[in-house]
Design a protein around this motif. Sequence first.
Motif, PDB file in Angstrom:
ATOM      1  N   THR A 183      -7.048  -1.842  11.972  1.00  0.00           N
ATOM      2  CA  THR A 183      -8.108  -2.660  11.384  1.00  0.00           C
ATOM      3  C   THR A 183      -9.034  -1.839  10.497  1.00  0.00           C
ATOM      4  O   THR A 183      -9.878  -2.404   9.798  1.00  0.00           O
ATOM      5  N   HIS A 184      -8.875  -0.500  10.539  1.00  0.00           N
ATOM      6  CA  HIS A 184      -9.737   0.383   9.764  1.00  0.00           C
ATOM      7  C   HIS A 184      -8.939   1.564   9.212  1.00  0.00           C
ATOM      8  O   HIS A 184      -7.883   1.928   9.752  1.00  0.00           O
ATOM      9  N   CYS A 185      -9.465   2.178   8.172  1.00  0.00           N
ATOM     10  CA  CYS A 185      -8.981   3.463   7.660  1.00  0.00           C
ATOM     11  C   CYS A 185     -10.039   4.515   7.962  1.00  0.00           C
ATOM     12  O   CYS A 185     -11.233   4.300   7.689  1.00  0.00           O
ATOM     13  N   THR A 217      -6.666   9.034  -1.715  1.00  0.00           N
ATOM     14  CA  THR A 217      -6.327   9.582  -3.023  1.00  0.00           C
ATOM     15  C   THR A 217      -7.473   9.450  -4.011  1.00  0.00           C
ATOM     16  O   THR A 217      -7.678  10.319  -4.864  1.00  0.00           O
ATOM     17  N   LEU A 218      -8.243   8.385  -3.906  1.00  0.00           N
ATOM     18  CA  LEU A 218      -9.329   8.127  -4.844  1.00  0.00           C
ATOM     19  C   LEU A 218     -10.573   8.972  -4.568  1.00  0.00           C
ATOM     20  O   LEU A 218     -11.530   8.913  -5.340  1.00  0.00           O
ATOM     21  N   ARG A 219     -10.555   9.761  -3.492  1.00  0.00           N
ATOM     22  CA  ARG A 219     -11.713  10.598  -3.143  1.00  0.00           C
ATOM     23  C   ARG A 219     -11.301  12.070  -3.188  1.00  0.00           C
ATOM     24  O   ARG A 219     -10.440  12.495  -2.429  1.00  0.00           O
ATOM     25  N   ASP A 220     -11.947  12.852  -4.030  1.00  0.00           N
ATOM     26  CA  ASP A 220     -11.525  14.238  -4.194  1.00  0.00           C
ATOM     27  C   ASP A 220     -11.829  15.094  -2.975  1.00  0.00           C
ATOM     28  O   ASP A 220     -11.289  16.186  -2.830  1.00  0.00           O
ATOM     29  N   TRP A 221     -12.679  14.624  -2.061  1.00  0.00           N
ATOM     30  CA  TRP A 221     -12.990  15.389  -0.856  1.00  0.00           C
ATOM     31  C   TRP A 221     -12.056  15.071   0.304  1.00  0.00           C
ATOM     32  O   TRP A 221     -12.065  15.755   1.331  1.00  0.00           O
ATOM     33  N   CYS A 222     -11.247  14.028   0.167  1.00  0.00           N
ATOM     34  CA  CYS A 222     -10.410  13.578   1.291  1.00  0.00           C
ATOM     35  C   CYS A 222      -9.212  14.501   1.484  1.00  0.00           C
ATOM     36  O   CYS A 222      -8.458  14.780   0.553  1.00  0.00           O
ATOM     37  N   GLN A 223      -9.021  14.975   2.731  1.00  0.00           N
ATOM     38  CA  GLN A 223      -7.869  15.800   3.082  1.00  0.00           C
ATOM     39  C   GLN A 223      -7.037  15.205   4.209  1.00  0.00           C
ATOM     40  O   GLN A 223      -5.973  15.722   4.525  1.00  0.00           O
ATOM     41  N   LEU A 224      -7.527  14.103   4.810  1.00  0.00           N
ATOM     42  CA  LEU A 224      -6.823  13.491   5.929  1.00  0.00           C
ATOM     43  C   LEU A 224      -7.196  12.016   6.012  1.00  0.00           C
ATOM     44  O   LEU A 224      -8.348  11.648   5.810  1.00  0.00           O
ATOM     45  N   TRP A 225      -6.211  11.164   6.299  1.00  0.00           N
ATOM     46  CA  TRP A 225      -6.517   9.768   6.569  1.00  0.00           C
ATOM     47  C   TRP A 225      -5.701   9.295   7.760  1.00  0.00           C
ATOM     48  O   TRP A 225      -4.621   9.787   8.044  1.00  0.00           O
ATOM     49  N   CYS A 226      -6.253   8.312   8.485  1.00  0.00           N
ATOM     50  CA  CYS A 226      -5.593   7.729   9.650  1.00  0.00           C
ATOM     51  C   CYS A 226      -5.829   6.223   9.627  1.00  0.00           C
ATOM     52  O   CYS A 226      -6.955   5.775   9.365  1.00  0.00           O
ATOM     53  N   ALA A 227      -4.804   5.446   9.901  1.00  0.00           N
ATOM     54  CA  ALA A 227      -4.949   4.017  10.121  1.00  0.00           C
ATOM     55  C   ALA A 227      -5.295   3.804  11.591  1.00  0.00           C
ATOM     56  O   ALA A 227      -4.606   4.318  12.480  1.00  0.00           O
ATOM     57  N   TYR A 228      -6.375   3.067  11.875  1.00  0.00           N
ATOM     58  CA  TYR A 228      -6.915   2.995  13.234  1.00  0.00           C
ATOM     59  C   TYR A 228      -7.234   1.547  13.600  1.00  0.00           C
ATOM     60  O   TYR A 228      -7.799   0.818  12.781  1.00  0.00           O
ATOM     61  N   MET A 254       9.651  14.260   8.358  1.00  0.00           N
ATOM     62  CA  MET A 254       8.428  14.309   7.565  1.00  0.00           C
ATOM     63  C   MET A 254       8.225  12.986   6.858  1.00  0.00           C
ATOM     64  O   MET A 254       9.134  12.441   6.261  1.00  0.00           O
ATOM     65  N   SER A 255       7.015  12.452   6.926  1.00  0.00           N
ATOM     66  CA  SER A 255       6.713  11.180   6.281  1.00  0.00           C
ATOM     67  C   SER A 255       6.012  11.425   4.964  1.00  0.00           C
ATOM     68  O   SER A 255       4.958  12.045   4.920  1.00  0.00           O
ATOM     69  N   GLN A 256       6.620  10.958   3.889  1.00  0.00           N
ATOM     70  CA  GLN A 256       5.990  11.071   2.581  1.00  0.00           C
ATOM     71  C   GLN A 256       5.350   9.730   2.261  1.00  0.00           C
ATOM     72  O   GLN A 256       5.965   8.841   1.683  1.00  0.00           O
ATOM     73  N   VAL A 257       4.066   9.579   2.650  1.00  0.00           N
ATOM     74  CA  VAL A 257       3.413   8.297   2.539  1.00  0.00           C
ATOM     75  C   VAL A 257       2.792   8.096   1.171  1.00  0.00           C
ATOM     76  O   VAL A 257       2.663   6.984   0.686  1.00  0.00           O
ATOM     77  N   GLY A 258       2.422   9.162   0.522  1.00  0.00           N
ATOM     78  CA  GLY A 258       1.765   9.023  -0.764  1.00  0.00           C
ATOM     79  C   GLY A 258       1.712  10.328  -1.476  1.00  0.00           C
ATOM     80  O   GLY A 258       2.102  11.358  -0.948  1.00  0.00           O
ATOM     81  N   VAL A 259       1.207  10.330  -2.658  1.00  0.00           N
ATOM     82  CA  VAL A 259       1.082  11.526  -3.462  1.00  0.00           C
ATOM     83  C   VAL A 259      -0.332  11.641  -3.963  1.00  0.00           C
ATOM     84  O   VAL A 259      -0.938  10.654  -4.341  1.00  0.00           O
ATOM     85  N   GLN A 260      -0.884  12.834  -3.921  1.00  0.00           N
ATOM     86  CA  GLN A 260      -2.252  13.040  -4.360  1.00  0.00           C
ATOM     87  C   GLN A 260      -2.332  14.273  -5.246  1.00  0.00           C
ATOM     88  O   GLN A 260      -1.687  15.270  -4.976  1.00  0.00           O
ATOM     89  N   PRO A 287      -0.863  -1.344   5.798  1.00  0.00           N
ATOM     90  CA  PRO A 287      -2.088  -0.564   5.980  1.00  0.00           C
ATOM     91  C   PRO A 287      -1.945   0.877   5.511  1.00  0.00           C
ATOM     92  O   PRO A 287      -2.899   1.466   4.991  1.00  0.00           O
ATOM     93  N   ALA A 288      -0.759   1.462   5.675  1.00  0.00           N
ATOM     94  CA  ALA A 288      -0.572   2.865   5.297  1.00  0.00           C
ATOM     95  C   ALA A 288      -0.805   3.070   3.803  1.00  0.00           C
ATOM     96  O   ALA A 288      -1.454   4.048   3.397  1.00  0.00           O
ATOM     97  N   LEU A 289      -0.296   2.167   2.988  1.00  0.00           N
ATOM     98  CA  LEU A 289      -0.478   2.303   1.551  1.00  0.00           C
ATOM     99  C   LEU A 289      -1.936   2.122   1.164  1.00  0.00           C
ATOM    100  O   LEU A 289      -2.451   2.809   0.276  1.00  0.00           O
ATOM    101  N   TYR A 290      -2.617   1.221   1.823  1.00  0.00           N
ATOM    102  CA  TYR A 290      -4.032   0.983   1.546  1.00  0.00           C
ATOM    103  C   TYR A 290      -4.859   2.222   1.887  1.00  0.00           C
ATOM    104  O   TYR A 290      -5.680   2.676   1.088  1.00  0.00           O
ATOM    105  N   CYS A 291      -4.642   2.780   3.080  1.00  0.00           N
ATOM    106  CA  CYS A 291      -5.412   3.964   3.498  1.00  0.00           C
ATOM    107  C   CYS A 291      -5.078   5.175   2.637  1.00  0.00           C
ATOM    108  O   CYS A 291      -5.955   5.974   2.300  1.00  0.00           O
ATOM    109  N   SER A 292      -3.802   5.334   2.290  1.00  0.00           N
ATOM    110  CA  SER A 292      -3.402   6.434   1.429  1.00  0.00           C
ATOM    111  C   SER A 292      -4.124   6.365   0.091  1.00  0.00           C
ATOM    112  O   SER A 292      -4.609   7.371  -0.433  1.00  0.00           O
ATOM    113  N   ASN A 293      -4.215   5.167  -0.460  1.00  0.00           N
ATOM    114  CA  ASN A 293      -4.895   4.990  -1.737  1.00  0.00           C
ATOM    115  C   ASN A 293      -6.382   5.306  -1.609  1.00  0.00           C
ATOM    116  O   ASN A 293      -6.975   5.910  -2.507  1.00  0.00           O
ATOM    117  N   LYS A 294      -6.994   4.903  -0.507  1.00  0.00           N
ATOM    118  CA  LYS A 294      -8.408   5.195  -0.284  1.00  0.00           C
ATOM    119  C   LYS A 294      -8.667   6.699  -0.284  1.00  0.00           C
ATOM    120  O   LYS A 294      -9.663   7.181  -0.812  1.00  0.00           O
TER     121      LYS A 294
END
Length: 262
Positions: free
Chosen positions: A87-89, A70-81, A1-7, A61-68
């Motif tokens: 080059t994108h989150c 976390t800052l949005r209350d509607w976000c339930q999933l993120w992917c680095a792509y 299991m990858s613990q990339v961030g906390v929200q 990139p993982a930390l950047y996307c995770s933060n993006k």
Amino acid sequence: MSQVGVQWCRVWVTMLLLLPSAPVEGGELCLMRSVLVSLQRVQAASFTKQESLDLPPGARPALYCSNKCTLRDWCQLWCAYPSNTPTHCLISNITVMPTYQETNLADALTCHTTKPKDLATHANIIAGKQDNMDPLRVKETLVDGFYNYNRDHCFYTVWSYKERWFTLDFGQPKCFQHVILYPQESSNDKICFNNVQVRVSNVTAVRPPEHFAAYDLFGEFPGAAPPGQVVEMKSPKPVCARFVTGHMLYNARFQVCHIEVF
């Protein structure tokens, strides 16, 4: 299991509990967990935002996307792509459980979900008779670990008192405190998700729905669900049971889109 961030996950549901408990706090700590999800599924979601990565040298990139996310209350999933040289989150509101099994592996991204590991995903399920007018809206969609807020991903019964139910079988007693039910996000919630009970038991599955009273009441939702509501029932302490059943008492078709038990 990858613990990339906390929200911190906000509580945006209405509950009625079987037993009294302390008030629910404003948020619950959720660890992000890795899961494979098809790029096509993410991009087809009702709300997915793509943001360019503008990172300084050596930044992850993982930390950047995770933060993006976390800052949005509607976000339930993120992917680095894309996965190899991101080059994108991709930031999305789709519901993907950590044990979801992607079938389109050729198009799969390693994404990260805010959802907890649960018991409903891949559980055995039986349910009332499906409405034949919607052949894709089968009971198995309730436990596949994925929900994109599309009505075709919702289970829909015929209009009969004897058919407005579902039962999950974990195979053996499991302990949990939360049962979360997702109605369809439309005005149909007022009709198709109204006066719903959830009951639990360790005995052999009873014949529905007349004998559901033999199960212990876990929680109930007495009123009609407004559009977009997610209904959470929470026990003040763990409950251990093999079977979890939901039954709508209101005289209409019963419609549920996703179930979580943890």
